[in-house]
Design an enzyme around this catalytic site. Structure first.
Site, PDB file in Angstrom:
ATOM      1  N   PRO A  84       0.818  -1.223   0.000  1.00  0.00           N
ATOM      2  CA  PRO A  84       0.000   0.000   0.000  1.00  0.00           C
ATOM      3  C   PRO A  84       0.852   1.273   0.000  1.00  0.00           C
ATOM      4  CG  PRO A  84      -0.742  -1.553   1.686  1.00  0.00           C
ATOM      5  CD  PRO A  84       0.583  -2.045   1.192  1.00  0.00           C
ATOM      6  N   ARG A 103      -1.342  -8.956 -20.751  1.00  0.00           N
ATOM      7  CA  ARG A 103      -2.188  -8.545 -21.865  1.00  0.00           C
ATOM      8  C   ARG A 103      -1.432  -7.706 -22.888  1.00  0.00           C
ATOM      9  NH1 ARG A 103      -6.022  -5.643 -21.416  1.00  0.00           N
ATOM     10  NH2 ARG A 103      -7.796  -6.638 -22.353  1.00  0.00           N
TER      11      ARG A 103
HETATM   12  C1  JF5 Z   1       0.637  -6.181   1.850  1.00  0.00           C
HETATM   13  C2  JF5 Z   1       2.601  -5.661   3.724  1.00  0.00           C
HETATM   14  C3  JF5 Z   1       1.882  -5.731   1.441  1.00  0.00           C
HETATM   15  O1  JF5 Z   1      -2.227  -4.513   0.744  1.00  0.00           O
HETATM   16  C4  JF5 Z   1      -1.493  -4.642  -0.204  1.00  0.00           C
HETATM   17  C5  JF5 Z   1      -1.630  -3.823  -1.430  1.00  0.00           C
HETATM   18  C6  JF5 Z   1      -2.648  -2.924  -1.691  1.00  0.00           C
HETATM   19  N1  JF5 Z   1      -2.390  -2.406  -2.890  1.00  0.00           N
HETATM   20  N2  JF5 Z   1      -1.301  -2.932  -3.360  1.00  0.00           N
HETATM   21  C7  JF5 Z   1      -0.794  -3.818  -2.501  1.00  0.00           C
HETATM   22  O2  JF5 Z   1      -0.479  -5.565  -0.202  1.00  0.00           O
HETATM   23  C8  JF5 Z   1      -0.426  -6.466   0.884  1.00  0.00           C
HETATM   24  C9  JF5 Z   1       0.387  -6.371   3.189  1.00  0.00           C
HETATM   25  C10 JF5 Z   1       1.352  -6.108   4.113  1.00  0.00           C
HETATM   26  C11 JF5 Z   1       2.867  -5.447   2.370  1.00  0.00           C
END
Ligand code: JF5
Length: 241
Positions: free
Chosen positions: A92, A157
């Site tokens: 995130p 794609r």
């Molecule tokens: C994740 C540590 C990554 O939540 C996400 C994510 C949302 N948008 N892109 C990736 O990844 C999971 C959790 C904990 C790092």
């Protein structure tokens, strides 16, 4: 050929993903390679530990640097000018992944996706081994596996041959509308009357001029309603500058 490696604590999640659908076909036809690696293969302790408690306190666990950096270096080589792979961490905290990113990455020879888990990743592992950090949207999921699948699908794609000529990502109607900075309008097929809801008569009029005009207006109205951000800023926002 594009090679894709994934580093994850759940490599089994990628088994049906590799086998089925557009991606399964592309792998079968030798257009790309996809392999999921178990991060625990780069641990040394009895319990195959990949996480630990955070320095400074706080809830949850943090991914330890050693297995991650060793896995990445085994698959992509050490970070630096000699590395031919692009190592991407899904999180995130990353910069937004877009259709433009997908198009760019599809021209690479080797992509390595690192799936985060737990509350985060030791920052030194990111600095020592990762090239880019990217997000698929402003929400949190429990691991980077589902976001990685989103990115792999979007990138695939754009790999020549994966979609076949008629449905190529370049000529795809979403792609066209996208580049023009708006959403697609509504689509209809038979029957003309379904549960009392009829197909807009203009679409059955045979008047291609009126049809094009109606579609443009419907697409813009929908964009204004759902994604006004796409209409603001014009060419700059669409990345034409
Ligand atoms: C994740 C540590 C990554 O939540 C996400 C994510 C949302 N948008 N892109 C990736 O990844 C999971 C959790 C904990 C790092």
């Amino acid at each position: 050929m594009l090679r894709i490696d994934v580093i994850t604590i759940f490599p089994e999640l990628f088994e049906p993903f590799r086998r089925l659908g557009v991606l399964g076909g592309a792998i079968e036809r030798g257009l790309l390679e996809l392999e999921a690696h178990d991060l625990r293969d780069w641990t040394n302790d009895r319990h195959r530990t990949v996480d630990d408690t955070p320095y400074g306190g706080g809830p949850g666990m943090v991914m330890k640097p050693e297995p991650l950096v060793e896995a990445i270096e085994a698959i992509a080589g050490p970070k630096g000018p000699e590395r031919t792979a692009r190592v991407v961490l899904l999180s995130p905290q990353g910069t937004p992944f877009t259709q433009r990113t997908a198009e760019t990455w599809a021209r690479d020879e080797h992509l390595v996706f690192v799936c985060g888990r737990y509350e985060g990743i030791d920052q030194r592992a990111i600095e020592l081994a990762v090239d880019e950090e990217t997000t698929v949207g402003d929400y949190v999921v429990s691991g980077g596996e589902a976001p990685t699948m989103v990115v792999v699908e979007a990138v695939s794609r754009f790999v020549p041959g994966v979609l076949g000529n008629a449905e190529s990502a370049q000529t795809d109607s979403f792609q066209q509308d996208f580049q023009e900075g708006h959403l697609e309008g509504p689509q209809y097929t038979r029957p003309v009357d379904y549960r009392g809801k009829i197909v807009p008569p203009v679409l059955r009029s045979g008047d291609h001029g009126r049809i094009a005009h109606w579609r443009k207006r419907a697409a813009l109205e929908r964009t204004q309603e759902r994604r006004p951000d796409l209409l603001e800023g014009g060419a700059r926002r669409r990345g034409e500058d």
